[in-house]
Design a protein around this motif. Structure first.
Motif, PDB file in Angstrom:
ATOM      1  N   ASP A 275      36.129  33.461  30.093  1.00 17.44           N
ATOM      2  CA  ASP A 275      37.505  33.492  30.607  1.00 17.44           C
ATOM      3  C   ASP A 275      38.336  34.557  29.899  1.00 17.44           C
ATOM      4  N   LEU A 280      39.546  39.333  33.570  1.00 17.58           N
ATOM      5  CA  LEU A 280      40.297  38.655  34.620  1.00 17.58           C
ATOM      6  C   LEU A 280      41.307  39.612  35.243  1.00 17.58           C
ATOM      7  N   PRO A 361      44.138  30.719  31.090  1.00 19.10           N
ATOM      8  CA  PRO A 361      42.998  30.829  32.009  1.00 19.10           C
ATOM      9  C   PRO A 361      41.986  29.708  31.811  1.00 19.10           C
ATOM     10  N   ASN A 406      36.377  35.516  37.745  1.00 19.01           N
ATOM     11  CA  ASN A 406      36.903  35.955  36.455  1.00 19.01           C
ATOM     12  C   ASN A 406      36.365  37.314  36.045  1.00 19.01           C
ATOM     13  N   ILE A 415      38.373  31.383  37.813  1.00 21.31           N
ATOM     14  CA  ILE A 415      39.578  30.968  37.118  1.00 21.31           C
ATOM     15  C   ILE A 415      40.545  30.386  38.127  1.00 21.31           C
TER      16      ILE A 415
END
Length: 450
Positions: A275, A280, A361, A406, A415
């Motif tokens: 994450d 992202l 996230p 992500n 996410i």
């Protein structure tokens, strides 16, 4: 330099440098790219000039006054709270300047030239002199006890009480004379800055507030070493280096880990393969970055308004209020942990027509859905860290959660984000199956009586 001026003998000053050089937190921030080390450099050099003025016959010359003033201005531009650590030095300069007009002009002109226009601009643009972060981070209920705990924890993890006790076991009556009578040049800045830390409640980043103070602390510990046996000095250094090494290796495994984020964790957030914020942002840029070429951009609300915003290039609303005066002053309390204490409400996000609200996230998991396939409200509450969604009753009917990749071009991990205001680009991604979508079970809000 500061050690040689205040202490005299070279080797205790060298020991102080060694203590700083083996301090895990200090070294980490020295290579971290934040403003912390620039602030520390300006403050220490300003104190060097003041200490020379106090200890040498020439006193506070015009050249030294100009240097102190310029360094104070640069430190203030770097971090406004530098004024607290420079206050004792400023008072010492005022006492030495007396009624000499040239010296007073040299003390006031550079800092006024550097700080004055900036403060005037802040007042005209922001409507106030204090930074927005002051309201965002200190505007909620203050927690001085956390500030005390922050100081105690720093002393504990670096075994500073052990070093102090070892000093006092040797020649306690001579220790007050070990800084040539200028021990107050170290004690007063330590006392003033420690009081500021207690007032503000410390910080959530590993001992960042203590970096600028660390040179003064290490000099105070190293100063009496000229009076201590060499064997005792060796033991003290071994204990200190061992404590610093242990802290660097095991800090995140200690019970206080959740209250203060260690250096590895701070560096882990942007680059984590699951994450990570950087990837992202890249994924968002790939999916909706094309809207930047139109007048209808996708607006995202973030708690992490740095890395994700940078790699996505999308316009961002700062949910923590560090860059948003409305949230800083009217946001609701999120946590008592130092640092980010306020958060924007759902009503604020809707008023700004935010399309996607990303909290911390979080990767989608099927367990977040109930038996009918609705997204559980309790899972939505978990996105708001230590608290709950501040005003869940403000969610529009049919509020949805989207699960987006992500990493660019990959869909194994997704996410989640709150989809508040419809946008054609997001709807298109949903329609072609690139993003998953789930309706939030708002019946739980009614059950809570919201």
């Amino acid at each position: 330099r500061l050690g040689r001026v205040l202490i005299g003998p070279a080797w205790p000053a060298i020991v102080a440098v060694a203590l700083l050089g083996t301090n895990y937190s200090f070294v980490s921030y020295a290579t971290g790219g934040l403003e912390t080390m620039l602030q520390t450099c300006c403050i220490v050099w300003a104190h060097v000039l003041v200490a020379r003025s106090l200890t040498e016959d020439r006193g506070l010359t015009v050249v030294r006054a100009l240097g102190v003033s310029a360094l104070a201005g640069l430190a203030g531009l770097t971090r406004m709270d530098s004024a607290a650590l420079l206050l004792p030095a400023g008072l010492a300069c005022a006492m030495m300047a007396r009624l000499r007009l040239k010296t007073w002009l040299a003390l006031l002109f550079p800092v006024a030239l550097l700080i004055g226009p900036w403060l005037a601009w802040k007042l005209s643009y922001y409507g106030g002199i204090l930074p927005n972060t002051f309201a965002a981070k200190l505007g909620a209920s203050l927690t001085p006890e956390r500030g005390v705990w922050y100081l105690v924890l720093f002393a504990f993890v670096y075994a500073l009480p052990v070093l102090a006790i070892a000093h006092l076991r040797e020649r306690p009556l001579q220790h007050l004379r070990s800084t040539r009578g200028y021990v107050w040049c170290l004690l007063v800045p330590i006392a003033v800055w420690s009081s500021y830390i207690v007032y503000s409640g410390g910080d959530f980043m590993e001992f960042r507030f203590l970096i600028a103070l660390s040179p003064f602390i290490m000099l105070l510990l190293a100063a009496p070493m000229a009076l201590v046996r060499v064997r005792t000095v060796g033991v003290m250094l071994a204990v200190y280096v061992g404590a610093s090494s242990f802290h660097g290796a095991f800090f995140e495994k200690m019970p206080w880990y959740r209250a203060i984020e260690g250096i590895p964790q701070l560096g882990h957030h942007p680059t984590d393969p699951r994450d990570g914020w950087l990837q992202l942002g890249e994924s968002l840029n790939e999916d909706v970055g094309r809207t930047l070429e139109t007048d209808n951009h996708v607006l995202i609300a973030l708690m992490q308004a740095g890395a994700i915003a940078w790699t996505s290039s999308l316009p961002v609303d700062d949910k923590f209020g560090l860059n948003d005066a409305d949230v800083a002053r009217e946001g609701v309390p999120l946590t008592e942990r130092a640092g980010h204490r306020k958060v924007s409400t759902i009503a604020m996000l809707l008023e700004k027509e935010v399309h996607l609200a990303i909290t911390h996230p979080k990767i989608f998991d099927p367990s977040m859905l109930d038996e009918s396939g609705l997204f559980k409200m309790e899972e939505l509450h978990k996105l708001y860290m230590l608290r709950r969604v501040p005003d869940p009753s403000q969610f529009p009917a049919g509020t949805r959660i989207v699960a987006m990749p992500n990493r660019p071009g990959e869909a194994d991990l997704k996410i989640i984000a709150i989809y508040l205001t419809p946008h054609p680009a997001v709807d298109e991604l949903i329609e072609r199956g690139a993003w998953d979508v789930y309706t939030v079970d708002l019946s739980e809000v009614d059950d809570e009586g919201s």
